[in-house]
Write a protein that holds these residues in place. Sequence first.
Motif, PDB file in Angstrom:
ATOM      1  N   ARG A 155      69.273 -68.090  18.936  1.00  0.00           N
ATOM      2  CA  ARG A 155      68.255 -67.326  18.708  1.00  0.00           C
ATOM      3  C   ARG A 155      68.170 -66.128  19.558  1.00  0.00           C
ATOM      4  NH1 ARG A 155      62.947 -66.722  20.866  1.00  0.00           N
ATOM      5  NH2 ARG A 155      63.441 -68.445  22.186  1.00  0.00           N
ATOM      6  N   GLU A 156      68.480 -65.757  20.677  1.00  0.00           N
ATOM      7  CA  GLU A 156      68.363 -64.799  21.594  1.00  0.00           C
ATOM      8  C   GLU A 156      69.416 -63.586  21.091  1.00  0.00           C
ATOM      9  OE1 GLU A 156      67.182 -62.279  24.171  1.00  0.00           O
ATOM     10  OE2 GLU A 156      66.273 -64.204  23.858  1.00  0.00           O
ATOM     11  N   PRO A 157      70.442 -63.866  20.640  1.00  0.00           N
ATOM     12  CA  PRO A 157      71.425 -62.858  19.977  1.00  0.00           C
ATOM     13  C   PRO A 157      70.750 -61.969  18.820  1.00  0.00           C
ATOM     14  CG  PRO A 157      72.798 -64.523  20.501  1.00  0.00           C
ATOM     15  CD  PRO A 157      71.457 -65.040  20.857  1.00  0.00           C
ATOM     16  N   VAL A 158      70.026 -63.001  18.024  1.00  0.00           N
ATOM     17  CA  VAL A 158      69.480 -62.586  16.873  1.00  0.00           C
ATOM     18  C   VAL A 158      68.180 -61.591  17.319  1.00  0.00           C
ATOM     19  CG1 VAL A 158      68.305 -62.888  14.596  1.00  0.00           C
ATOM     20  CG2 VAL A 158      70.057 -64.367  15.583  1.00  0.00           C
ATOM     21  N   THR A 159      67.290 -62.151  17.984  1.00  0.00           N
ATOM     22  CA  THR A 159      65.987 -61.478  18.465  1.00  0.00           C
ATOM     23  C   THR A 159      66.283 -59.911  19.248  1.00  0.00           C
ATOM     24  OG1 THR A 159      65.903 -62.576  20.573  1.00  0.00           O
ATOM     25  CG2 THR A 159      64.607 -63.431  18.373  1.00  0.00           C
ATOM     26  N   GLU A 160      67.524 -59.886  20.004  1.00  0.00           N
ATOM     27  CA  GLU A 160      67.875 -58.729  20.645  1.00  0.00           C
ATOM     28  C   GLU A 160      68.332 -57.574  19.746  1.00  0.00           C
ATOM     29  OE1 GLU A 160      71.265 -59.527  23.117  1.00  0.00           O
ATOM     30  OE2 GLU A 160      70.002 -60.442  24.786  1.00  0.00           O
ATOM     31  N   LEU A 161      69.090 -58.211  18.470  1.00  0.00           N
ATOM     32  CA  LEU A 161      69.301 -56.847  17.381  1.00  0.00           C
ATOM     33  C   LEU A 161      67.916 -56.817  16.630  1.00  0.00           C
ATOM     34  CD1 LEU A 161      72.589 -58.854  16.207  1.00  0.00           C
ATOM     35  CD2 LEU A 161      72.473 -56.507  17.494  1.00  0.00           C
ATOM     36  N   LEU A 162      67.311 -57.824  16.363  1.00  0.00           N
ATOM     37  CA  LEU A 162      65.899 -57.399  15.855  1.00  0.00           C
ATOM     38  C   LEU A 162      65.148 -56.471  16.403  1.00  0.00           C
ATOM     39  CD1 LEU A 162      64.342 -58.098  13.072  1.00  0.00           C
ATOM     40  CD2 LEU A 162      63.080 -59.796  14.481  1.00  0.00           C
ATOM     41  N   ARG A 163      64.970 -56.556  17.921  1.00  0.00           N
ATOM     42  CA  ARG A 163      63.981 -55.643  18.510  1.00  0.00           C
ATOM     43  C   ARG A 163      64.485 -54.175  18.514  1.00  0.00           C
ATOM     44  NH1 ARG A 163      64.393 -59.959  22.205  1.00  0.00           N
ATOM     45  NH2 ARG A 163      62.426 -61.031  22.783  1.00  0.00           N
ATOM     46  N   ALA A 164      66.013 -54.279  18.342  1.00  0.00           N
ATOM     47  CA  ALA A 164      66.472 -52.884  18.380  1.00  0.00           C
ATOM     48  C   ALA A 164      66.103 -51.946  16.977  1.00  0.00           C
ATOM     49  CB  ALA A 164      68.141 -53.070  18.387  1.00  0.00           C
ATOM     50  N   GLU A 165      65.812 -53.005  15.857  1.00  0.00           N
ATOM     51  CA  GLU A 165      65.500 -52.359  14.743  1.00  0.00           C
ATOM     52  C   GLU A 165      64.070 -51.432  14.758  1.00  0.00           C
ATOM     53  OE1 GLU A 165      67.131 -53.119  11.102  1.00  0.00           O
ATOM     54  OE2 GLU A 165      68.685 -53.370  12.590  1.00  0.00           O
ATOM     55  N   PHE A 166      63.047 -51.713  15.906  1.00  0.00           N
ATOM     56  CA  PHE A 166      61.970 -51.177  15.805  1.00  0.00           C
ATOM     57  C   PHE A 166      61.985 -50.283  16.938  1.00  0.00           C
ATOM     58  CE2 PHE A 166      61.377 -55.176  13.779  1.00  0.00           C
ATOM     59  CZ  PHE A 166      60.776 -55.004  12.775  1.00  0.00           C
ATOM     60  N   PRO A 167      61.333 -48.891  16.661  1.00  0.00           N
ATOM     61  CA  PRO A 167      61.139 -48.022  17.669  1.00  0.00           C
ATOM     62  C   PRO A 167      60.209 -48.786  19.133  1.00  0.00           C
ATOM     63  CG  PRO A 167      60.673 -46.982  15.694  1.00  0.00           C
ATOM     64  CD  PRO A 167      60.798 -48.344  15.415  1.00  0.00           C
ATOM     65  N   ASP A 168      59.266 -49.258  18.663  1.00  0.00           N
ATOM     66  CA  ASP A 168      58.510 -50.050  19.444  1.00  0.00           C
ATOM     67  C   ASP A 168      58.443 -51.615  19.276  1.00  0.00           C
ATOM     68  OD1 ASP A 168      56.408 -50.960  21.163  1.00  0.00           O
ATOM     69  OD2 ASP A 168      54.746 -50.117  20.220  1.00  0.00           O
ATOM     70  N   PRO A 169      59.187 -52.191  19.968  1.00  0.00           N
ATOM     71  CA  PRO A 169      59.501 -53.965  19.827  1.00  0.00           C
ATOM     72  C   PRO A 169      58.197 -54.598  19.871  1.00  0.00           C
ATOM     73  CG  PRO A 169      60.427 -53.019  21.896  1.00  0.00           C
ATOM     74  CD  PRO A 169      60.063 -51.718  21.335  1.00  0.00           C
ATOM     75  N   TYR A 170      57.026 -53.973  20.604  1.00  0.00           N
ATOM     76  CA  TYR A 170      55.926 -54.695  20.905  1.00  0.00           C
ATOM     77  C   TYR A 170      54.796 -54.272  19.803  1.00  0.00           C
ATOM     78  CZ  TYR A 170      58.192 -55.504  25.333  1.00  0.00           C
ATOM     79  OH  TYR A 170      58.762 -55.955  26.379  1.00  0.00           O
ATOM     80  N   ALA A 171      55.261 -53.515  18.805  1.00  0.00           N
ATOM     81  CA  ALA A 171      54.348 -53.025  17.598  1.00  0.00           C
ATOM     82  C   ALA A 171      53.919 -54.383  17.041  1.00  0.00           C
ATOM     83  CB  ALA A 171      54.846 -51.962  16.788  1.00  0.00           C
ATOM     84  N   PRO A 172      52.940 -54.552  16.345  1.00  0.00           N
ATOM     85  CA  PRO A 172      52.344 -55.698  15.459  1.00  0.00           C
ATOM     86  C   PRO A 172      53.366 -56.074  14.313  1.00  0.00           C
ATOM     87  CG  PRO A 172      50.682 -54.352  15.640  1.00  0.00           C
ATOM     88  CD  PRO A 172      51.676 -53.511  16.158  1.00  0.00           C
ATOM     89  N   GLU A 173      53.989 -55.155  13.704  1.00  0.00           N
ATOM     90  CA  GLU A 173      55.046 -55.359  12.616  1.00  0.00           C
ATOM     91  C   GLU A 173      56.290 -56.251  13.485  1.00  0.00           C
ATOM     92  OE1 GLU A 173      57.345 -53.144   9.191  1.00  0.00           O
ATOM     93  OE2 GLU A 173      56.702 -51.861  10.677  1.00  0.00           O
ATOM     94  N   ALA A 174      56.758 -55.601  14.352  1.00  0.00           N
ATOM     95  CA  ALA A 174      57.911 -56.143  15.010  1.00  0.00           C
ATOM     96  C   ALA A 174      57.329 -57.509  15.663  1.00  0.00           C
ATOM     97  CB  ALA A 174      58.332 -55.117  16.343  1.00  0.00           C
ATOM     98  N   GLN A 175      56.253 -57.558  16.038  1.00  0.00           N
ATOM     99  CA  GLN A 175      55.951 -59.053  16.664  1.00  0.00           C
ATOM    100  C   GLN A 175      56.095 -60.184  15.403  1.00  0.00           C
ATOM    101  OE1 GLN A 175      55.562 -60.038  20.028  1.00  0.00           O
ATOM    102  NE2 GLN A 175      56.687 -58.112  20.107  1.00  0.00           N
ATOM    103  N   GLU A 176      55.487 -59.515  14.375  1.00  0.00           N
ATOM    104  CA  GLU A 176      55.610 -60.621  13.058  1.00  0.00           C
ATOM    105  C   GLU A 176      57.060 -60.871  12.788  1.00  0.00           C
ATOM    106  OE1 GLU A 176      53.172 -62.128  11.214  1.00  0.00           O
ATOM    107  OE2 GLU A 176      51.602 -61.449  12.720  1.00  0.00           O
ATOM    108  N   CYS A 177      57.879 -59.909  12.832  1.00  0.00           N
ATOM    109  CA  CYS A 177      59.301 -60.252  12.584  1.00  0.00           C
ATOM    110  C   CYS A 177      59.870 -61.290  13.495  1.00  0.00           C
ATOM    111  CB  CYS A 177      60.078 -59.171  12.241  1.00  0.00           C
ATOM    112  SG  CYS A 177      59.443 -58.175  10.824  1.00  0.00           S
ATOM    113  N   LEU A 178      59.546 -60.954  14.928  1.00  0.00           N
ATOM    114  CA  LEU A 178      60.002 -61.823  15.890  1.00  0.00           C
ATOM    115  C   LEU A 178      59.686 -63.170  15.833  1.00  0.00           C
ATOM    116  CD1 LEU A 178      59.796 -59.359  18.903  1.00  0.00           C
ATOM    117  CD2 LEU A 178      62.114 -60.262  17.805  1.00  0.00           C
ATOM    118  N   LEU A 179      58.281 -63.408  15.374  1.00  0.00           N
ATOM    119  CA  LEU A 179      57.607 -64.908  15.255  1.00  0.00           C
ATOM    120  C   LEU A 179      58.349 -65.041  13.899  1.00  0.00           C
ATOM    121  CD1 LEU A 179      55.686 -67.086  15.768  1.00  0.00           C
ATOM    122  CD2 LEU A 179      53.730 -65.459  14.217  1.00  0.00           C
TER     123      LEU A 179
END
Length: 299
Positions: free
Chosen positions: A109-133
């Motif tokens: 999971r960790e390699p995937v979430t690292e790449l996913l966070r890089a997709e968002f300017p703000d990895p803590y934004a609600p949209e990013a958090q929904e995708c991480l969930l």
Amino acid sequence: MSVSDENAEREPAAQQVSAFLERRREQIAQRWADASLFRTVFTVSRDEAVEAGRSVAAALAAVAATGRLDDIRDPGFAAVRDQLGRMAASRGRMGIGADGLADEVAALREPVTELLRAEFPDPYAPEAQECLLAVTVLMGTLRLVVLETTVSAGEEVIARQREQLNEVATPVIKLWESTVAVPLIGTLDSARSQVVMESLLDAIVAERARFAILDITGVPTVDSLVAQHLMKTVAAARLMGAECIVSGIRPAIAQTIVHLGIDLGTVLTRSSLEDALAYALSRQGVEIAPVRAADAGAR
């Protein structure tokens, strides 16, 4: 909130995750190739590990596209179930238990979430958090799929081994021309009784046997179920043209049969395998004379 409502809320995030997995499939596969699960299974070529990673990432993308992130029965997993099962079996042969395997899958999971966070300017934004969930739920489902596949494969192996053991434990022995015997040892359950019947009938055909002996000297107890299995085997042998004899009726078993009221009146029985063989030989006109002391000395 119901599960269906939760899935409905996750669906937009699930679609984004699906697109992300398709877009970043190569990078994910490259990182997974260095993870313990892939690296230790595909030891000959790293390219094989990368290719396997691509397949798993594609399957996850297909599952995410349906929005059924927590459904281990989603058709998207069908394409990689065999592959995941082989990988899990390989780790099992290396001594890795279910807990260790679960940890190795969770580490993907960790390699995937690292790449996913890089997709968002703000990895803590609600949209990013929904995708991480959504990714967290999806990777958790992948872990369940791997463990379920492992358990199913293990059960199939156990079933095959049990079948092979039953066949080995119920040999058919040719005692004389037209005479075969099955020495039974241990408990006689339904599955083993079926193996006994099939093996005996095959031997009757192969040896053109006229007499078949079922020796139960090694059977610890005879209850109504065991008696029923024996009678079915005797009946099947008769239909094949062979006379069936049950030997090894010890006094304790005889008393149990009488106490239970089991009717073996139609079954020919003998107290020992020796008596059963003597009967079969006499029916074939074979006489066995004891060796006299003088003749034995001359030899």
